[in-house]
Design an enzyme around this catalytic site. Structure first.
Site, PDB file in Angstrom:
ATOM      1  N   MET A 162       4.558  46.213  87.798  1.00 15.79           N
ATOM      2  CA  MET A 162       5.150  44.987  87.259  1.00 15.79           C
ATOM      3  C   MET A 162       4.203  44.350  86.238  1.00 15.79           C
ATOM      4  SD  MET A 162       7.435  43.278  90.189  1.00 15.79           S
ATOM      5  CE  MET A 162       6.146  42.415  91.075  1.00 15.79           C
ATOM      6  N   GLY A 163       3.189  45.116  85.797  1.00 13.63           N
ATOM      7  CA  GLY A 163       2.314  44.621  84.743  1.00 13.63           C
ATOM      8  C   GLY A 163       1.242  43.669  85.230  1.00 13.63           C
TER       9      GLY A 163
ATOM     10  N   LEU B 100      -1.894  44.171  84.609  1.00 14.40           N
ATOM     11  CA  LEU B 100      -2.614  45.257  85.274  1.00 14.40           C
ATOM     12  C   LEU B 100      -4.066  44.901  85.565  1.00 14.40           C
ATOM     13  CD1 LEU B 100      -1.155  48.259  83.232  1.00 14.40           C
ATOM     14  CD2 LEU B 100      -0.281  47.210  85.344  1.00 14.40           C
TER      15      LEU B 100
ATOM     16  N   GLY C 190      -6.840  47.736  90.442  1.00 20.86           N
ATOM     17  CA  GLY C 190      -6.020  48.490  91.401  1.00 20.86           C
ATOM     18  C   GLY C 190      -5.004  49.362  90.665  1.00 20.86           C
ATOM     19  N   HIS C 191      -4.308  48.743  89.700  1.00 19.91           N
ATOM     20  CA  HIS C 191      -3.358  49.515  88.889  1.00 19.91           C
ATOM     21  C   HIS C 191      -4.079  50.615  88.108  1.00 19.91           C
ATOM     22  CE1 HIS C 191      -1.201  45.454  88.888  1.00 19.91           C
ATOM     23  NE2 HIS C 191      -0.312  46.249  89.442  1.00 19.91           N
TER      24      HIS C 191
ATOM     25  N   GLY D 293       0.389  52.262  95.391  1.00 22.25           N
ATOM     26  CA  GLY D 293      -0.796  51.798  96.098  1.00 22.25           C
ATOM     27  C   GLY D 293      -0.527  51.536  97.571  1.00 22.25           C
ATOM     28  N   GLU D 294      -1.522  51.833  98.373  1.00 23.58           N
ATOM     29  CA  GLU D 294      -1.430  51.516  99.813  1.00 23.58           C
ATOM     30  C   GLU D 294      -1.532  50.015 100.049  1.00 23.58           C
ATOM     31  OE1 GLU D 294      -4.457  53.843 101.711  1.00 23.58           O
ATOM     32  OE2 GLU D 294      -3.287  55.689 101.570  1.00 23.58           O
TER      33      GLU D 294
ATOM     34  N   ASP E 234       0.501  47.952  99.123  1.00 26.06           N
ATOM     35  CA  ASP E 234       1.862  47.618  99.552  1.00 26.06           C
ATOM     36  C   ASP E 234       2.316  48.702 100.532  1.00 26.06           C
ATOM     37  OD1 ASP E 234       2.678  45.325  97.514  1.00 26.06           O
ATOM     38  OD2 ASP E 234       1.544  46.826  96.409  1.00 26.06           O
TER      39      ASP E 234
ATOM     40  N   VAL F 134      -7.764  48.922  96.110  1.00 25.70           N
ATOM     41  CA  VAL F 134      -8.952  48.537  95.353  1.00 25.70           C
ATOM     42  C   VAL F 134      -9.210  47.050  95.603  1.00 25.70           C
ATOM     43  CG1 VAL F 134      -9.937  48.288  93.039  1.00 25.70           C
ATOM     44  CG2 VAL F 134      -8.561  50.304  93.609  1.00 25.70           C
TER      45      VAL F 134
HETATM   46  P1  AMP Z   1       2.801  45.840  91.256  1.00 28.53           P
HETATM   47  O1  AMP Z   1       2.549  45.669  89.795  1.00 28.53           O
HETATM   48  O2  AMP Z   1       2.255  44.737  92.088  1.00 28.53           O
HETATM   49  O3  AMP Z   1       4.229  46.181  91.558  1.00 28.53           O
HETATM   50  O4  AMP Z   1       1.957  47.117  91.679  1.00 28.53           O
HETATM   51  C1  AMP Z   1       2.163  48.366  91.062  1.00 28.53           C
HETATM   52  C2  AMP Z   1       1.498  49.420  91.888  1.00 28.53           C
HETATM   53  O5  AMP Z   1       0.105  49.169  91.983  1.00 28.53           O
HETATM   54  C3  AMP Z   1       2.025  49.445  93.336  1.00 28.53           C
HETATM   55  O6  AMP Z   1       2.167  50.795  93.743  1.00 28.53           O
HETATM   56  C4  AMP Z   1       0.935  48.743  94.085  1.00 28.53           C
HETATM   57  O7  AMP Z   1       0.849  49.128  95.436  1.00 28.53           O
HETATM   58  C5  AMP Z   1      -0.287  49.178  93.327  1.00 28.53           C
HETATM   59  N1  AMP Z   1      -1.387  48.237  93.577  1.00 28.53           N
HETATM   60  C6  AMP Z   1      -1.356  46.896  93.427  1.00 28.53           C
HETATM   61  N2  AMP Z   1      -2.532  46.352  93.795  1.00 28.53           N
HETATM   62  C7  AMP Z   1      -3.323  47.373  94.198  1.00 28.53           C
HETATM   63  C8  AMP Z   1      -4.661  47.466  94.705  1.00 28.53           C
HETATM   64  N3  AMP Z   1      -5.413  46.389  94.892  1.00 28.53           N
HETATM   65  N4  AMP Z   1      -5.129  48.683  95.021  1.00 28.53           N
HETATM   66  C9  AMP Z   1      -4.366  49.800  94.846  1.00 28.53           C
HETATM   67  N5  AMP Z   1      -3.111  49.774  94.369  1.00 28.53           N
HETATM   68  C10 AMP Z   1      -2.592  48.583  94.047  1.00 28.53           C
END
Ligand code: AMP
Length: 289
Positions: free
Chosen positions: A33-34, A36, A39-40, A157-158, A160, A186
């Site tokens: 969802m941007g 970034l 973690g992303h 990512g784990e 979620d 991360v």
């Molecule tokens: P989002 O933009 O929040 O939808 O996240 C996109 C992807 O990045 C999802 O698969 C999340 O689980 C992963 N993600 C978000 N935060 C972290 C993090 N701290 N560590 C690892 N993966 C992450």
């Protein structure tokens, strides 16, 4: 690294990805969802690494789409942080080839959209209980992005954990034939899990947010010391969160795949929690030893 090629139109993206797949390239996708963060970026770098196989360069792909269908009516859709220029720089640094960032949600969910994916069991409880409809929105947009891209693998990512369980169940149940790769959480140096929503935290709220990871690390130590009773471990975490000033949504210890609560924390059980820090809802989890 050259800058990634930016697509705004899902149809043009689908044509480009289809052509690449048909020509024998290996495709690795990271849906986001941007806004970034590191973690992303760990997912983006791994997508680059896994797209390239046997000396042959594949295509590393990312999507940036704040999916309205996974937000509840009272949630933070309108204020969700965005930074397309920064995101493209992150993608470039990670070696991403193509980015899909539709500027208008109607390009993804056309007027009249009426088809939804309901992953019945994995969506229940935890975040599914406090965010009704959330995982229906997640599963549906992920299925659409997988169909638009047809990647060989997709990385999540784990952080979620429940989302990952929902996606794995959907891929299995609907025979999607894509490899799902889960990536470790991360964290900041102090332990706070990286999240786009951390941007909402005021300097005063930051130490409160730290109680989430601290509670998990404390539970890990308790388990290492032989205290495995789930009720005691979750009660201690709730107390720590409340004492720090966070409002607990849930704290649970569950089986890693079924997400069913366990009475005793076995090796591999996952402790998950969600809490409100001010108006910001944060989640975190830890696989117990
Ligand atoms: P989002 O933009 O929040 O939808 O996240 C996109 C992807 O990045 C999802 O698969 C999340 O689980 C992963 N993600 C978000 N935060 C972290 C993090 N701290 N560590 C690892 N993966 C992450």
């Amino acid at each position: 690294m050259p800058p990634p090629q930016l697509f705004t139109d899902p149809a043009a993206w689908q044509a480009r990805c289809g052509q690449a797949r048909d020509s024998g390239l290996r495709l690795a996708l990271v849906p986001t969802m941007g806004f970034l963060h590191e973690g992303h970026r760990s997912l983006l770098r791994e997508a680059r690494r896994r797209a390239d196989q046997g000396g042959k360069r594949g295509l590393a792909l990312a999507t940036i789409f704040v999916n309205p269908t996974q937000f509840g009516a009272t949630e933070d859709l309108s204020r969700y942080p965005r930074d397309l220029a920064g995101d493209l720089a992150s993608c470039q640094e990670a070696g991403i080839d193509l980015v899909l960032a539709p500027p208008d949600p109607a390009l993804v969910f056309a007027p009249g959209h009426q088809t939804w994916v309901d992953v019945e069991q994995a969506s229940q409880g935890l975040c599914g209980a406090s965010r009704p409809g959330h995982f229906r929105g997640v599963a549906t947009v992920v299925l659409k992005l997988l169909n638009l891209t047809r990647p060989h693998l997709a990385l999540f990512g784990e952080k979620d954990w429940q989302q990952l369980a929902v996606i794995r169940a959907m891929v299995r149940d609907l025979d999607l034939g894509v490899e799902i790769v889960g990536m470790p959480i991360v964290r900041e140096a102090d332990g706070l899990a990286r999240s786009s929503r951390n941007a909402y935290l005021t300097p005063e709220q930051r130490p409160i947010a730290l109680a989430l990871s601290r509670s998990l690390f404390e539970a890990r130590e308790a388990v290492q010391a032989g205290r495995r009773e789930a009720a005691a471990l979750t009660a201690a975490a709730r107390a720590r969160l409340a004492a720090a000033g966070a409002r607990v949504d849930y704290v649970e210890i569950v089986h890693p795949d079924t997400l069913r609560p366990v009475a005793e924390a076995a090796p591999g059980s996952v402790m998950l929690l969600a809490a409100l820090v001010g108006t910001t809802r944060l989640i975190d989890n830890l696989v117990l030893p």
